[in-house]
Design a protein around this motif. Structure first.
Motif, short mmCIF file in Angstrom:
data_model
loop_
_atom_site.label_atom_id
_atom_site.label_comp_id
_atom_site.label_asym_id
_atom_site.label_seq_id
_atom_site.Cartn_x
_atom_site.Cartn_y
_atom_site.Cartn_z
N HIS A 270 -1.18 13.12 -58.13
CA HIS A 270 -1.42 14.12 -59.18
C HIS A 270 -0.71 15.44 -58.89
CE1 HIS A 270 -5.59 12.14 -60.13
NE2 HIS A 270 -4.58 11.30 -60.24
N ASP A 271 0.31 15.43 -58.06
CA ASP A 271 0.97 16.69 -57.71
C ASP A 271 2.46 16.71 -58.03
OD1 ASP A 271 1.97 15.05 -55.74
OD2 ASP A 271 1.26 16.26 -54.06
N GLN A 272 2.92 15.74 -58.78
CA GLN A 272 4.32 15.66 -59.17
C GLN A 272 4.41 15.52 -60.69
OE1 GLN A 272 6.80 15.81 -56.77
NE2 GLN A 272 5.11 16.10 -55.33
N GLN A 273 5.62 15.68 -61.21
CA GLN A 273 5.81 15.44 -62.65
C GLN A 273 5.60 13.96 -62.95
OE1 GLN A 273 9.76 16.91 -63.58
NE2 GLN A 273 8.86 18.76 -64.43
N ILE A 274 5.21 13.69 -64.18
CA ILE A 274 5.06 12.31 -64.65
C ILE A 274 6.45 11.71 -64.75
CG2 ILE A 274 4.21 10.87 -66.53
CD1 ILE A 274 2.29 13.31 -67.18
N THR A 275 6.62 10.52 -64.20
CA THR A 275 7.95 9.89 -64.15
C THR A 275 8.21 9.02 -65.39
OG1 THR A 275 7.13 7.94 -62.98
CG2 THR A 275 7.89 9.80 -61.62
N GLY A 276 9.49 8.69 -65.57
CA GLY A 276 9.92 7.87 -66.70
C GLY A 276 9.15 6.56 -66.83
N PRO A 277 8.99 5.79 -65.75
CA PRO A 277 8.24 4.53 -65.89
C PRO A 277 6.79 4.72 -66.33
CG PRO A 277 9.52 4.52 -63.86
CD PRO A 277 9.61 5.91 -64.43
N VAL A 278 6.18 5.82 -65.92
CA VAL A 278 4.80 6.09 -66.35
C VAL A 278 4.79 6.46 -67.83
CG1 VAL A 278 2.78 7.57 -66.03
CG2 VAL A 278 4.03 6.72 -64.03
N TRP A 279 5.77 7.26 -68.27
CA TRP A 279 5.87 7.58 -69.70
C TRP A 279 6.09 6.30 -70.51
CZ3 TRP A 279 3.79 11.65 -71.42
CH2 TRP A 279 3.88 12.87 -70.76
N ASP A 280 6.94 5.40 -70.00
CA ASP A 280 7.19 4.13 -70.70
C ASP A 280 5.91 3.31 -70.82
OD1 ASP A 280 9.86 4.84 -70.86
OD2 ASP A 280 10.48 3.54 -69.20
N LEU A 281 5.14 3.25 -69.73
CA LEU A 281 3.88 2.50 -69.75
C LEU A 281 2.89 3.14 -70.72
CD1 LEU A 281 2.33 0.13 -68.50
CD2 LEU A 281 1.59 1.68 -66.68
N TYR A 282 2.86 4.46 -70.74
CA TYR A 282 2.00 5.18 -71.68
C TYR A 282 2.38 4.87 -73.13
CZ TYR A 282 -0.12 9.13 -74.16
OH TYR A 282 -0.82 9.92 -75.04
N ARG B 2 -3.32 17.29 -62.88
CA ARG B 2 -2.59 17.93 -61.78
C ARG B 2 -3.61 18.41 -60.78
NH1 ARG B 2 2.94 19.52 -61.85
NH2 ARG B 2 3.96 17.92 -63.06
N ASP B 3 -3.39 18.13 -59.52
CA ASP B 3 -4.25 18.60 -58.44
C ASP B 3 -3.41 19.38 -57.43
OD1 ASP B 3 -6.30 17.15 -59.63
OD2 ASP B 3 -6.14 15.47 -58.25
N GLU B 4 -3.93 20.47 -56.99
CA GLU B 4 -3.37 21.30 -55.92
C GLU B 4 -2.05 21.98 -56.25
OE1 GLU B 4 -3.53 19.82 -51.93
OE2 GLU B 4 -5.23 18.54 -52.44
N ILE B 5 -1.01 21.24 -56.57
CA ILE B 5 0.30 21.86 -56.84
C ILE B 5 0.46 21.95 -58.35
CG2 ILE B 5 2.79 21.67 -56.53
CD1 ILE B 5 2.22 19.97 -54.02
N PHE B 6 0.23 23.14 -58.88
CA PHE B 6 0.29 23.33 -60.32
C PHE B 6 1.67 23.84 -60.71
CE2 PHE B 6 -4.14 23.81 -59.08
CZ PHE B 6 -4.72 22.84 -59.89
N PRO B 7 2.29 23.19 -61.70
CA PRO B 7 3.63 23.61 -62.12
C PRO B 7 3.57 24.88 -62.95
CG PRO B 7 2.83 21.93 -63.59
CD PRO B 7 1.77 22.10 -62.52
N PRO B 8 4.72 25.50 -63.16
CA PRO B 8 4.76 26.62 -64.10
C PRO B 8 4.29 26.15 -65.48
CG PRO B 8 6.82 26.46 -62.87
CD PRO B 8 6.02 25.23 -62.55
N LEU B 9 3.78 27.08 -66.26
CA LEU B 9 3.22 26.75 -67.57
C LEU B 9 4.22 26.00 -68.44
CD1 LEU B 9 0.88 26.89 -69.56
CD2 LEU B 9 1.73 29.14 -70.26
N ASP B 10 5.49 26.38 -68.40
CA ASP B 10 6.47 25.71 -69.26
C ASP B 10 6.61 24.23 -68.91
OD1 ASP B 10 7.77 26.54 -66.87
OD2 ASP B 10 9.74 26.49 -67.84
#
Length: 105
Positions: free
Chosen positions: A46-58, A74-82
Motif C-alpha cells: 500500500h505504499d506504491q502507485q497502483i500498477t498497470g496489471p492491477v488497473w487491468d484486473l480492476y 495508501r499506508d505510510e508513504i503518502f504521495p503528493p495530492l496530484d
C-alpha cells in the motif's frame, strides 16, 4: 485487487479465474493499492502507485461484477495530492467505461 494480484503472482494462480469463482453478490467493495515487487514475489504494501496489471484486473472486475464501491489505499508513504487525484481519476475512468457503473462515478 492488489491482494488478489499479488497473491496470484506469488502462488501462481489465475487472478481472473479466482474472481470469476467468487459469488458476485458477496463482493461489496474493491480495494486498490500499490505493491512492492521483489522479483520473485510481491508484497501488498500500500505504499506504491497502483500498477498497470492491477488497473487491468480492476477494469475486468468492474466489467464482470458491475458497480462496486472502490477504495484506493495508501499506508505510510503518502504521495503528493496530484498523484492521489490522478489515481482517483484512473479509477473513475475505468468505472465510467461500464454503462451501469458510469452512473455511479
Amino acid at each position: 485487487m492488489t491482494p488478489i494480484y499479488a497473491s496470484s503472482r506469488n502462488q501462481k494462480f489465475d487472478s481472473w479465474q479466482f474472481i470469476q469463482a467468487l459469488p458476485k453478490e458477496r463482493i461489496r467493495k474493491i480495494h486498490l493499492a500499490g505493491h512492492s515487487d521483489y522479483g520473485h514475489y510481491l508484497i501488498d504494501t500500500h505504499d506504491q502507485q497502483i500498477t498497470g496489471p492491477v488497473w487491468d484486473l480492476y477494469a475486468w472486475a468492474i466489467e464482470h461484477l458491475g458497480p462496486r464501491a472502490t477504495l484506493i489505499k495508501r499506508d505510510e508513504i503518502f504521495p503528493p495530492l496530484d498523484e492521489s487525484l490522478s489515481e482517483l481519476g484512473n479509477a473513475r475512468t475505468v468505472a465510467a467505461k461500464t454503462p451501469e457503473t458510469a452512473a455511479c462515478v
